[in-house]
Write an enzyme that holds these catalytic residues in place. Sequence first.
Site, PDB file in Angstrom:
ATOM      1  N   GLU A 119       9.063   6.853  -7.796  1.00 16.20           N
ATOM      2  CA  GLU A 119       8.957   5.493  -8.458  1.00 16.20           C
ATOM      3  C   GLU A 119       9.717   4.188  -7.740  1.00 16.20           C
ATOM      4  O   GLU A 119      10.923   3.681  -7.914  1.00 16.20           O
ATOM      5  CB  GLU A 119      10.147   5.636  -9.725  1.00 16.20           C
ATOM      6  CG  GLU A 119       9.654   6.613 -10.656  1.00 16.20           C
ATOM      7  CD  GLU A 119      10.608   6.587 -12.220  1.00 16.20           C
ATOM      8  OE1 GLU A 119      10.245   7.009 -13.030  1.00 16.20           O
ATOM      9  OE2 GLU A 119      11.727   6.213 -11.793  1.00 16.20           O
ATOM     10  N   GLU A 207       5.882  12.879 -14.067  1.00 13.94           N
ATOM     11  CA  GLU A 207       7.131  12.820 -14.857  1.00 13.94           C
ATOM     12  C   GLU A 207       6.994  12.024 -15.870  1.00 13.94           C
ATOM     13  O   GLU A 207       6.506  10.865 -16.053  1.00 13.94           O
ATOM     14  CB  GLU A 207       8.512  11.967 -13.876  1.00 13.94           C
ATOM     15  CG  GLU A 207       9.661  11.958 -14.647  1.00 13.94           C
ATOM     16  CD  GLU A 207      10.869  11.282 -13.541  1.00 13.94           C
ATOM     17  OE1 GLU A 207      10.662  11.334 -12.318  1.00 13.94           O
ATOM     18  OE2 GLU A 207      11.577  10.468 -13.919  1.00 13.94           O
TER      19      GLU A 207
END
Length: 293
Positions: A119, A207
């Site tokens: 991320e 995710e």
Amino acid sequence: IVDKNGEPVALHGMSLFWSQWMPQYYNADAVKWLQRDWGCTVVRAAMAVESGGYLKDPEREKQKVITVIQAAIDLGIYVIVDWHDHNAHKHTDQAKAFFAELAKTYGKYPNVLYETWNEPLNKHDWSKVIKPYHQAVIPAIRKHAPDSLILCGTQTWSQDVDKAARDPLKFSNIAYVLHFYAATHKQRLRNKATAALKAGVALMVTEWGTSEASGSGKLDYVETKKWLEFMDRHKLSWCNWSVADKRETSAALQPRASGKGGWPTKSLSRSGVLLRKELRARARRIPSNNVKH
């Protein structure tokens, strides 16, 4: 994402929590339960880098990942090795060394997938920061795993997949990472994903949560259903966040749930009950064929 015969493949499973904070689930028994009882065809080892993770104790965190990899290989399911970092561009050398070592050992196993930066933040520009990082790390993997699928995080907590699609990496067998939390990220993000797919890139949702982006707050059943339908329609592989007994909405387990699997329904959170049902509905045996784009 397709298999070695060119047929679309969609993997479904669970992501483990940050390795330094939930180590009790990084074991073969928990992985086996996720595969046999929940129907997972993929698990994700979220190896923490900062906040007391790999940078502090690389051998400890690496061993957790190796344990999960070996369990997945033994069970014949896929495993995502996730460099779980928000500032990976500051740790490029460490990432290259980590992935090179793992690829040298596991490059011959097509069911080991490599997620190089889970991320990046919104301030990390795709073309100026994130793409150059991936360009530096991918060759360290390719040297030992020339055909393995590599998953590349995108700008803004892996939401700006449309930006990556407009300026793609020049490597084969690459998929771009899309993350969402259903109560926060809705149709606007699905539109961005659709734009990326129309541009011809592969996506994987490594995710996603049923909750708000914080991991807590509302469990949004309506938007979760919309996202599941969207991912099924586009044959997107996914891992839900997360296998954890933390007191938050997105955690699949109740506090003090066993680290070894074998969870009865009373040990599951509302999110865990939902995910187990969805995973079992999708469960089918997927051989460990090579997957590629």
